[in-house]
Design a protein around this motif. Structure first.
Motif, PDB file in Angstrom:
ATOM      1  N   CYS A  17      -6.753  -2.010   0.486  1.00 45.15           N
ATOM      2  CA  CYS A  17      -5.753  -2.204   1.529  1.00 45.15           C
ATOM      3  C   CYS A  17      -6.458  -2.676   2.791  1.00 45.15           C
ATOM      4  O   CYS A  17      -7.295  -1.956   3.333  1.00 45.15           O
ATOM      5  CB  CYS A  17      -5.003  -0.901   1.815  1.00 45.15           C
ATOM      6  SG  CYS A  17      -3.930  -1.063   3.274  1.00 45.15           S
TER       7      CYS A  17
ATOM      8  N   CYS B 270       0.856  -1.188   0.000  1.00 51.95           N
ATOM      9  CA  CYS B 270       0.000   0.000   0.000  1.00 51.95           C
ATOM     10  C   CYS B 270       0.896   1.244   0.000  1.00 51.95           C
ATOM     11  O   CYS B 270       1.890   1.300   0.701  1.00 51.95           O
ATOM     12  CB  CYS B 270      -0.891  -0.013   1.235  1.00 51.95           C
ATOM     13  SG  CYS B 270      -1.830   1.503   1.487  1.00 51.95           S
TER      14      CYS B 270
ATOM     15  N   ARG C 102       0.329   4.019   1.242  1.00 55.55           N
ATOM     16  CA  ARG C 102       0.248   4.767   2.500  1.00 55.55           C
ATOM     17  C   ARG C 102       0.911   4.032   3.649  1.00 55.55           C
ATOM     18  O   ARG C 102       1.611   4.630   4.457  1.00 55.55           O
ATOM     19  CB  ARG C 102      -1.218   5.015   2.882  1.00 55.55           C
ATOM     20  CG  ARG C 102      -1.839   6.261   2.287  1.00 55.55           C
ATOM     21  CD  ARG C 102      -3.184   6.542   2.953  1.00 55.55           C
ATOM     22  NE  ARG C 102      -4.087   5.447   2.793  1.00 55.55           N
ATOM     23  CZ  ARG C 102      -5.200   5.470   2.036  1.00 55.55           C
ATOM     24  NH1 ARG C 102      -5.542   6.564   1.399  1.00 55.55           N
ATOM     25  NH2 ARG C 102      -5.960   4.417   1.945  1.00 55.55           N
ATOM     26  N   CYS C 103       0.659   2.683   3.747  1.00 59.01           N
ATOM     27  CA  CYS C 103       1.043   1.976   4.982  1.00 59.01           C
ATOM     28  C   CYS C 103       1.912   0.738   4.719  1.00 59.01           C
ATOM     29  O   CYS C 103       2.310   0.071   5.673  1.00 59.01           O
ATOM     30  CB  CYS C 103      -0.218   1.570   5.737  1.00 59.01           C
ATOM     31  SG  CYS C 103      -1.083   0.194   4.959  1.00 59.01           S
TER      32      CYS C 103
ATOM     33  N   CYS D 177      -5.729   0.089   5.709  1.00 58.15           N
ATOM     34  CA  CYS D 177      -6.295   1.442   5.536  1.00 58.15           C
ATOM     35  C   CYS D 177      -7.801   1.426   5.315  1.00 58.15           C
ATOM     36  O   CYS D 177      -8.462   2.431   5.516  1.00 58.15           O
ATOM     37  CB  CYS D 177      -5.698   2.126   4.311  1.00 58.15           C
ATOM     38  SG  CYS D 177      -3.967   2.509   4.394  1.00 58.15           S
TER      39      CYS D 177
HETATM   40 ZN   LIG Z   1      -2.767   0.893   3.477  1.00 60.07          ZN
END
Ligand SMILES: [Zn+2]
Length: 270
Positions: free
Chosen positions: A263, A243, A245-246, A266
């Motif tokens: 995800c 992902c 973001r994470c 998220c």
């Molecule tokens: Zn994520």
């Protein structure tokens, strides 16, 4: 399958070539394109018509003709237009200036329909909700649509009467941006979540338009050049990749029969 950004990109190129020009010869080579109508009848209606404007509504191309009618083209799975001769040509339009436009469709699910001017709004309006980038697509409207639906959020977003032009790719991209799980019941969203989703839908579609759509297999612009949105996918088609973001690996599932990427961290289910 072309979605709003792909159809909008095609619209822009067609507008620059077609607006103000006349269909000198129209040859519809595949009867599936116009069925149940005879392709020769449809071609005769188009021939000699001058194009006033090329517009888009949802996933429909709307070629407005001087006589008041409009040619509505839905590309479905693999429909596209090409300025140069190509394979799988299902219709050919010659303009009065001698230029040529081919409609290409390998899988032949696309449709051409000529709709009289007075029927146009009801025909299109019955199949499409508000334009997601237009003023009628408000947070309040989206909240109202979602509030009555127990179906998975993603399935509701794919309903063209809820968000015109949204399809499998941009629905996944929007849900990732809004951090919403695709299988949550549509009616379970709170006001703040709806607000984030509304913003995310617009952002995902605007990114797609800016990058001239996504070329995965057959989509290309009428001049033959591919889109570049596929390089910018946040989740679509990225199963197992981190992902953005994470770093959690992106998961793939199916929602309403459609491949769906999200995800798990998220976009929690509750
Ligand atoms: Zn994520």
């Amino acid at each position: 399958m072309p979605e709003l950004p792909e159809v909008e990109t095609i619209r822009g190129q067609l507008a620059s070539r077609l607006e103000g020009r006349t269909f000198a010869v129209v040859d519809i080579l595949d009867a599936r394109l116009t069925r149940p109508l005879d392709p020769r009848e449809v071609a005769a209606e188009l021939q000699g018509e001058r194009v006033v404007a090329v517009e888009r509504r949802g996933k429909y191309l709307v070629v407005r003709l001087e006589g008041g009618a409009a040619l509505l083209v839905h590309l479905r799975m693999t429909g596209s237009f090409r300025f140069e001769p190509t394979s799988h040509e299902r219709a050919i339009v010659e303009l009065e200036d001698g230029s040529r436009l081919a409609y290409r469709d390998a899988r032949r699910f696309g449709t051409w329909v000529v709709v009289p001017g007075h029927e146009l709004e009801s025909y299109i309006g019955g199949k499409n909700g508000p334009e997601p980038l237009g003023p009628r697509f408000t947070t309040a409207w989206l909240a109202e649509q979602l509030s009555t639906r127990r179906a998975p959020l993603k399935a509701v977003l794919l309903d063209q009467r809820v968000v015109a032009g949204l399809g499998n790719i941009y629905a996944d991209e929007a849900l990732w941006r809004a951090r919403l799980n695709p299988v949550r019941a549509a009616a379970s969203l709170g006001a703040e979540e709806v607000r984030l989703l509304h913003r995310a839908i617009r952002a995902a579609l605007r990114t797609g338009i800016r990058l001239q759509g996504s070329t995965l297999s057959t989509y290309a612009q009428p001049d033959g050049s591919p889109g570049t949105m596929q390089r910018e996918f946040r989740v679509y088609g990225r199963a197992g990749e981190p992902c953005l973001r994470c770093r959690t690996p992106i998961a793939k599932t199916r929602v309403g029969g459609r491949g769906t990427w999200y995800c798990p961290y998220c976009q929690p289910t509750a």
